[in-house]
Design a protein around this motif. Structure first.
Motif, mmCIF file in Angstrom:
data_model
loop_
_atom_site.group_PDB
_atom_site.id
_atom_site.type_symbol
_atom_site.label_atom_id
_atom_site.label_comp_id
_atom_site.label_asym_id
_atom_site.label_seq_id
_atom_site.Cartn_x
_atom_site.Cartn_y
_atom_site.Cartn_z
ATOM 1 N N UNK A 25 0.829 -1.204 0.000
ATOM 2 C CA UNK A 25 0.000 0.000 0.000
ATOM 3 C C UNK A 25 0.865 1.256 0.000
ATOM 4 N N UNK A 26 1.929 1.232 0.789
ATOM 5 C CA UNK A 26 2.854 2.375 0.816
ATOM 6 C C UNK A 26 3.450 2.596 -0.570
ATOM 7 N N UNK A 27 3.794 1.495 -1.232
ATOM 8 C CA UNK A 27 4.356 1.583 -2.586
ATOM 9 C C UNK A 27 3.352 2.241 -3.537
ATOM 10 N N UNK A 28 2.080 1.892 -3.402
ATOM 11 C CA UNK A 28 1.061 2.501 -4.251
ATOM 12 C C UNK A 28 1.000 4.009 -4.031
ATOM 13 N N UNK A 29 1.157 4.445 -2.782
ATOM 14 C CA UNK A 29 1.168 5.879 -2.495
ATOM 15 C C UNK A 29 2.351 6.557 -3.177
ATOM 16 N N UNK A 30 3.505 5.901 -3.094
ATOM 17 C CA UNK A 30 4.718 6.481 -3.704
ATOM 18 C C UNK A 30 4.577 6.568 -5.213
#
Length: 409
Positions: free
Chosen positions: A177-182
Motif C-alpha cells: 500500500x505504501x508503494x502505491x502511495x509512492x
C-alpha cells in the motif's frame, strides 16, 4: 482541492507521467536555475529505493511461507525465459556490432574504478553477497543477500503457526500500500528527473558518441519490439504486442527515468497485480528479475567491448564474439540493479580480447559519457522484461491448464 486530487488520480498513470515529462522539459528550458525542482526527482527515487529492499524481503518471505506443498509456480519457466532473453540480447548486440562497427574516442584520463578482474571474482562477489548479514543487506540494498534471506526465512516459516504467517502477510500488504502511495507521485518525480537531466547534462556531451549511442539504443529497441515479442509468442501462442506495449508503457517509462531496476521493483509489482498475475509467483520473480534479468546490460557490455576491439584494430572472429555473448550473459546477471551497474563489468569482457585494463577503464569512462540515454534505455528494457516474461509464463500456464481441463472434460 480534494475533488481535483480525485480527478487527477482517475487519469491513467502513463498519461500523468507524460504530462510530467512535458512540464519538466518546459521548466528546464524556461527556468534552468530553479534547482529545487530537481529535488522532486531525488525524493521520488529515494522513496522507491528506500521501500524496495524491505518490500522485497517481506513479499518473498510471505509468498514462500504461504506456499502449500504441491502448489504450482512458474519459477522454472520464468528463469529460463530470463536466461534466453539475456543471451539473445548479447547475441543480437554481437551481430549488429559486426554489421555496423563503430570506433570510440577514448578519453585520456579515467576515474578511479574497481572493476572485476575475472569471472572468478564476479562469482566470488555473488557468493559473498548471498551470505551477507541480513541487516547490512537491507541497509546497502544488496538484493542478492535480501533474496537469499527472504527465501530461507520463507522456507523456515512454512512450519510456523498460521497467526505468524498472517502477520507477515499483513506487513507485506501494508508495504504494498505504501508503494502505491509512492507510485502515485511518479508524475512529479519524473518531472524533477527530466528537469535535472536536461539542466545538468544537456545533449552536447552525446554528439561525439552519436553513432555508438544509436547502435546501443537500436539494439535495445530491436530486442524490445522484435526479439522479446517472438520469445513471448512462442510461449503464449498469441499476439504478444498488447502485452509488450503495456509492459513498456507502464514499467519501461518509469524505469527509463529512475535508471534503477531495483527502484522500479514496486512499479513492476503494481503492474503485475494489475495484469492479474499469480502473486505467489510475481512476488518472487520480479525481485529476482531485477537482479539477474539484464538483457540491456548484456547489450551494453557486448557493444562497448566490440567497439573497443574495433578501435584498437583487434581482429575478432565470430566464434570469439559468440563466446562474448555467453560471457556478457553471465556478467550481466552479476550487474547491480543501479544506474551504471553494467559499465563496471566491461573490463571483464575486454579481458577476453586481451585489452589492457587501462584501456578498458577508458571504455567505461566513454560509457559514462553516453549513459544519460544508454543507461535509461538499458534499464527500461531490463525492468519491463521482468513483467513481460512473468506474464508470458503465467498466461502459458493458464492456457495449458485450460487445454488439459477441456481434454479431461
Amino acid at each position: 482541492m480534494r475533488t481535483w486530487i480525485m480527478k487527477w488520480n482517475q487519469i491513467s498513470l502513463v498519461k500523468r507521467i507524460l504530462v510530467g515529462i512535458v512540464v519538466g522539459i518546459i521548466l528546464a528550458l524556461v527556468f534552468p536555475g530553479a534547482k529545487w525542482i530537481a529535488l522532486l526527482g531525488t525524493l521520488f527515487v529515494g522513496a522507491l529505493k528506500g521501500v524496495a529492499p524491505i518490500l522485497v524481503l517481506f513479499l518473498v518471505m510471505a509468498a514462500i511461507s504461504r506456499h502449500r506443498q504441491g502448489q504450482k509456480t512458474n519459477m522454472k519457466s520464468i528463469i529460463a525465459l530470463y536466461a534466453i532473453g539475456t543471451f539473445l540480447a548479447g547475441l543480437t548486440a554481437v551481430i549488429v556490432s559486426f554489421l555496423f562497427p563503430v570506433s570510440l574516442s577514448l578519453v585520456t584520463t579515467s576515474e578511479e574504478l574497481s572493476p572485476p578482474q575475472g569471472i572468478a571474482e564476479v562469482l566470488q562477489t555473488l557468493l559473498l553477497k548471498i551470505v551477507d548479514n541480513p541487516v547490512n543487506a537491507l541497509i546497502s540494498a544488496n538484493y542478492i543477500g535480501i533474496l537469499a534471506w527472504a527465501v530461507l526465512l520463507g522456507i523456515a516459516l512454512r512450519h510456523a503457526k498460521e497467526g505468524v504467517k498472517e502477520v507477515i502477510g499483513g506487513l507485506s500488504d501494508a508495504l504494498t500500500l505504501i508503494v502505491k502511495w509512492v507510485i502515485n507521485l511518479a508524475p512529479f518525480g519524473v518531472l524533477g528527473l527530466v528537469f535535472d537531466a536536461i539542466t545538468a547534462n544537456g545533449l552536447e556531451s552525446l554528439i561525439d558518441y552519436g553513432k555508438l549511442l544509436i547502435l546501443l539504443v537500436g539494439c535495445m529497441l530491436f530486442m524490445a519490439f522484435v526479439v522479446n515479442p517472438l520469445i513471448v509468442y512462442f510461449k503464449i501462442r498469441s499476439n504478444p504486442y498488447p502485452l509488450v506495449l503495456t509492459c513498456l508503457g507502464e514499467s519501461g517509462i518509469t524505469a527509463f527515468f529512475t535508471r534503477s531496476s531495483a527502484a522500479n521493483i514496486p512499479v513492476n509489482m503494481r503492474l503485475s497485480e494489475k495484469l492479474g498475475l499469480d502473486k505467489e509467483t510475481y512476488s518472487v520473480s520480479i525481485p529476482i528479475g531485477a537482479t539477474i534479468n539484464m538483457g540491456g546490460a548484456a547489450i551494453t557490455i557486448s557493444v562497448l567491448t566490440l567497439a573497443a576491439a574495433h578501435t584498437l584494430n583487434i581482429p575478432v572472429d565470430f566464434g570469439t564474439a559468440l563466446l562474448l555473448s555467453l560471457l556478457s550473459t553471465v556478467a550481466a546477471a552479476g550487474a547491480s540493479g543501479v544506474p551504471g551497474g553494467s559499465l563496471l563489468l566491461i573490463p571483464l569482457a575486454c579481458s577476453l580480447f586481451g585489452i589492457p585494463n587501462e584501456i578498458a577503464i577508458q571504455v567505461v569512462a566513454a560509457g559514462f559519457i553516453i549513459s544519460v540515454l544508454q543507461d535509461s534505455c538499458e534499464t527500461a528494457l531490463n525492468s519491463s522484461t521482468d513483467v513481460l516474461f512473468t506474464a508470458a509464463a503465467d498466461r502459458a500456464r493458464k492456457r495449458k491448464d485450460g487445454t488439459a481441463f477441456l481434454k479431461k472434460g
